[in-house]
Design an enzyme around this catalytic site. Structure first.
Site, mmCIF file in Angstrom:
data_model
loop_
_atom_site.group_PDB
_atom_site.id
_atom_site.type_symbol
_atom_site.label_atom_id
_atom_site.label_comp_id
_atom_site.label_asym_id
_atom_site.label_seq_id
_atom_site.Cartn_x
_atom_site.Cartn_y
_atom_site.Cartn_z
ATOM 1 N N ASP A 79 5.956 6.340 -43.694
ATOM 2 C CA ASP A 79 5.469 6.663 -45.037
ATOM 3 C C ASP A 79 6.630 7.292 -45.800
ATOM 4 O OD1 ASP A 79 5.679 9.283 -44.109
ATOM 5 O OD2 ASP A 79 3.524 9.710 -44.216
ATOM 6 N N TYR A 98 -10.180 3.011 -46.333
ATOM 7 C CA TYR A 98 -8.976 3.405 -47.072
ATOM 8 C C TYR A 98 -8.555 2.301 -48.037
ATOM 9 C CZ TYR A 98 -8.324 6.775 -43.219
ATOM 10 O OH TYR A 98 -8.493 7.778 -42.290
ATOM 11 N N ARG A 133 -0.501 4.226 -41.134
ATOM 12 C CA ARG A 133 0.973 4.112 -41.093
ATOM 13 C C ARG A 133 1.415 3.179 -39.961
ATOM 14 N NH1 ARG A 133 3.261 9.405 -39.896
ATOM 15 N NH2 ARG A 133 1.190 10.166 -39.380
ATOM 16 N N ASP A 161 -3.007 13.012 -44.057
ATOM 17 C CA ASP A 161 -1.602 13.402 -44.187
ATOM 18 C C ASP A 161 -1.338 13.989 -45.572
ATOM 19 O OD1 ASP A 161 -0.957 12.557 -41.629
ATOM 20 O OD2 ASP A 161 -0.378 10.550 -42.270
#
Length: 227
Positions: A85, A71, A177, A43
């Protein structure tokens, strides 16, 4: 003697606010060839490892995309956004001051393993041939089906209430997310993702990645006769 067709794989640290396609376009223009693609979207508000394949190496994109991802990042409790987000406006949900580290860890444990996950509305998944984020931006509701994903690690690395710092290792197709949303729902206070960095794809690590501007400068300094 016939030359081998050109093929190359680039590991890039995607800059903040760049789309994955922005990076592809930049590399494509520098290489002066059309056949360039990325192996797994990041993203715009995420940073970290992006694999770019060029020439004959574009045939390997699906292989890279299928590999395990790692991540690190931060969730914020007590608030949420439409996109989960910072792309959308932050709204208050509930006071999270009573939440303990033990409760956060217990919630994360519920989201570890083989789970069913509903992707966010603001995502690039296609439903009926259209990307759902396009429908979301027009205010149209799209029914999102839960999909199986694997979260092999959901570690809470630090808890500074309301901030939850994490390390997550997961399968292809997992939305971090959505994990923020689900963590907030389990704790009944809401949550959104405020920062995300992809640190690994399979055996490829972020430490091996080039900064985009440095890579572009290196590519432009090459002779291009063989591309």
């Amino acid at each position: 003697m016939q030359e081998e067709p050109y093929g190359e794989v680039f590991l890039i640290n995607k800059p903040y606010e760049w789309t994955s396609f922005d990076v592809v376009k930049k590399v494509r223009n520098a290489l002066k060839i059309k056949k360039v693609g990325h192996a797994g979207t990041l993203d715009p508000l995420a940073t970290g490892l992006l694999i770019i394949c060029a020439g004959k190496k574009t045939k390997s994109i699906d292989t890279y995309m299928a590999q395990e991802k790692e991540y690190t990042g931060t969730f914020v409790l007590g608030k949420t956004t439409e996109s989960f987000d910072l792309e959308k406006e932050v709204v208050n949900v509930a006071d999270p001051s009573h939440i303990t580290l033990e409760e956060v860890k217990a919630a994360a444990a519920q989201l570890t393993g083989d789970i069913m996950q509903i992707p966010p509305m603001h995502s690039a998944i296609k439903v009926d041939g259209k990307r759902v984020y396009e429908s979301a931006r027009k205010g149209k509701e799209v029914k999102m089906e839960a999909r199986p994903v694997t979260v092999s690690l959901f570690e809470i690395t630090r808890f500074d209430n309301p901030e939850v710092h994490f390390k997550i290792v997961c399968s292809k197709g997992t939305y971090i997310r959505s994990l923020a949303r689900d963590l907030g729902e389990i704790l009944n206070v809401g949550a959104y993702m405020s920062a995300l960095t992809r640190t690994r794809i399979g055996e490829f690590k972020l430490e091996e990645a080039a900064e985009l501007n440095n890579l572009i400068a290196e590519i432009k300094a090459r002779p291009h006769e063989n591309l």
